[in-house]
Design an enzyme around this catalytic site. Structure first.
Site: not given
Ligand code: NAP
Length: 483
Positions: A147, A239
């Protein structure tokens, strides 16, 4: 009770965004716990992918740190060393061309192939295109998307159309982690595996339903991100809509992904448009210690809601006349998620002088302490005639199921295993997501066109006064928010 852990097939799982917050907090710890439970074959491979340049060893060390922090395991636990042997890493920029052939070389023939898109939705298209273009994904591969799935109907449609260029619907697993919660699935078991509730599960016997998802945290730290979303987009469209569907849907003919999702879709399509008076939005105030919403969001003019309460009507035979009240918010009194079904009062009381019987209430707690509680009337013990008292028949799943209940897999663990098993029942289908946006879009648009500001509410309260009035005007009251 003997735990039955059925190992999944041998798999290769690629996590795009493996260096990110979600991978660290949920995906890697979840996979570790399933490994320890004996559900993941030791031959399986988990391949991290992100732009950060690092080798397998560095990623294993990073994953181990995350698992120690978020799975509560000791650094020197031998199972951690065994688990990280499954891990590998390929540096890939989703928008670049490097790394894809290396990734392809890591995928083994004969294993289930799954690709978890744990990255910003703006990258979904780039990854899907390159997976297909480089021949890494085929017609048997599965993709998992996080999401938010769009921010309105148009963007959700565009996302669906883009994924459909490369993947068939049966390959797409749209995560709503609420559906992975034990109690949420239990909703279906309670309704459809017992004869007790289903005959009463309709407007004739149910007075109203309340769904509450209350958080104690504010938006500090991610305020500017949250400010583009708000409670309706962040919680209600996904949700809470899913919870509402599982309570309101007709029995599917079989516990089969499309049969279940067909029934949920019918509920969403039967939702009446919301009247302006049926919704209350709120923003929490500062409390002296922590900033209020506007400051945390770094947007003094923001009209984004950190709280919403609404009265929802379902236009079908089963629910005509039974409102569903939904509320969710940040900085509320307690962290709790629950569904309460309030039945109607008995039509006639035979106990004239001793207090009228109160309505039965079935409360399904999602967190904390997952379980169910049914309030029934009994005779107050002791002499003094027939005095009535309402008591809860309380069932905590952890208590009822012993150690097994206390050690239930968390939502992410269960859902990832379902992806490997190829079971889409607990994932949202594309048409479901679009129908949910089609219902929420006019609510969001009407608000954006209006000049009103959200109602202020105190941190640690149960929300704005206006939300209490939403209930009072129907001669009903919200359940107390408590953990
Ligand atoms: P985050 O901490 O910002 O992590 C983003 C990831 O994407 C990092 O591993 C980053 O690594 C990678 N990335 C960014 N640009 C990239 C590119 N051009 N190519 C390849 N990899 C790339 O985000 P997150 O919180 O983990 O969230 C990820 C997704 O899950 C999002 O859609 C978010 O809405 C969803 N989500 C997250 C949560 C949560 O609790 N965190 C909950 C529900 C949904 P590098 O910088 O090394 O590339």
């Amino acid at each position: 009770m003997v735990s039955r852990v059925i190992p999944v097939e041998d798999f290769d799982l690629v996590i795009f965004g493996a260096t990110g917050d979600l991978a660290h907090r949920k995906i890697l710890p979840g996979l570790f716990r399933r490994f320890v439970a004996g559900q993941i074959p030791e031959t399986s491979r988990i391949i991290g992918a992100a732009r950060t340049e690092q080798d397998d060893e560095a990623f294993r060390a990073e994953a181990a740190r995350a698992i120690v922090e978020f799975a509560g395991v000791k650094k020197n636990d031998p199972r951690l060393a065994q688990f990280v042997e499954l891990l590998g890493y390929t540096a890939i920029d989703a928008r670049g061309e490097g790394g894809w052939n290396e990734l392809k070389g890591r995928m083994r023939e004969g294993a289930v192939h799954a690709f978890y898109f744990s990255v910003a939705p703006a990258l979904f298209g780039d990854i899907a295109e390159r997976l297909a273009g480089h021949g890494i994904a085929d017609a048997q591969s599965r993709i998992v998307v996080e999401k938010p799935f769009g921010r309105d109907l148009a963007s959700a449609r565009a996302l669906n159309a883009m994924l459909a260029q490369h993947f068939d619907e049966h390959q797409i697993y749209r995560i709503d982690h609420y559906l992975g919660k034990e109690t949420v699935q239990n909703l279906m078991a309670v309704r459809f595996a017992n004869v007790l509730f289903e005959p009463l599960w309709n407007a004739q016997y149910v007075d109203h339903v309340q769904i509450t998802v209350a958080e104690t945290v504010g938006v500090a730290g991610r305020g500017s991100y949250y400010d583009k979303s708000g409670a309706i987009r962040d919680m209600v469209q996904n949700h809470m809509m899913q919870l509402l569907c599982l309570i309101a849907m007709e029995p599917p003919y079989h516990f089969d992904p499309d049969a279940v999702r067909d029934e949920k879709l019918k509920v969403i399509r039967a939702l009446e448009p919301l009247e302006p008076g049926d919704i209350v939005r709120g923003q929490y105030q500062a409390d002296g210690k922590e900033p209020g919403y506007l400051e945390a969001a770094e947007n003094p003019d923001s009209r984004t809601e950190s709280y919403v309460a609404m009265k929802v009507r379902i236009s079908n035979w089963r629910w005509q006349g039974t409102p569903f009240y939904l509320r969710t918010g940040k900085k509320l009194r307690a962290r709790t998620s629950e569904i309460a079904i309030t039945f109607k009062e008995p039509p006639h009381s035979i106990f004239d002088d001793t207090g009228a019987p109160k309505a039965n209430e079935l409360v399904i707690r999602l967190q904390p302490n997952e379980g169910m509680n049914l309030k029934v009337m009994i005779k107050e013990p002791g002499p003094g005639g027939m005095r009535l008292v309402q008591v809860p028949l309380d069932m905590s799943f952890a208590d009822a199921l012993g150690a097994e209940g206390a050690d239930m897999p968390d939502a992410y663990e269960r859902l990832i295993m379902d992806v490997i098993r190829g079971n889409q029942t607990l994932f949202m289908r594309g048409d479901e997501v679009e129908a949910a946006w089609a219902w929420t879009d006019p609510i969001i648009n009407a608000w954006e066109d209006s000049k009103r500001r959200p109602e202020p509410y105190d941190p640690g309260s149960s929300g704005p006064e206006e939300a209490l009035r939403l209930m009072h005007r129907d001669n009903r009251r919200w359940r107390e928010i408590r953990s």
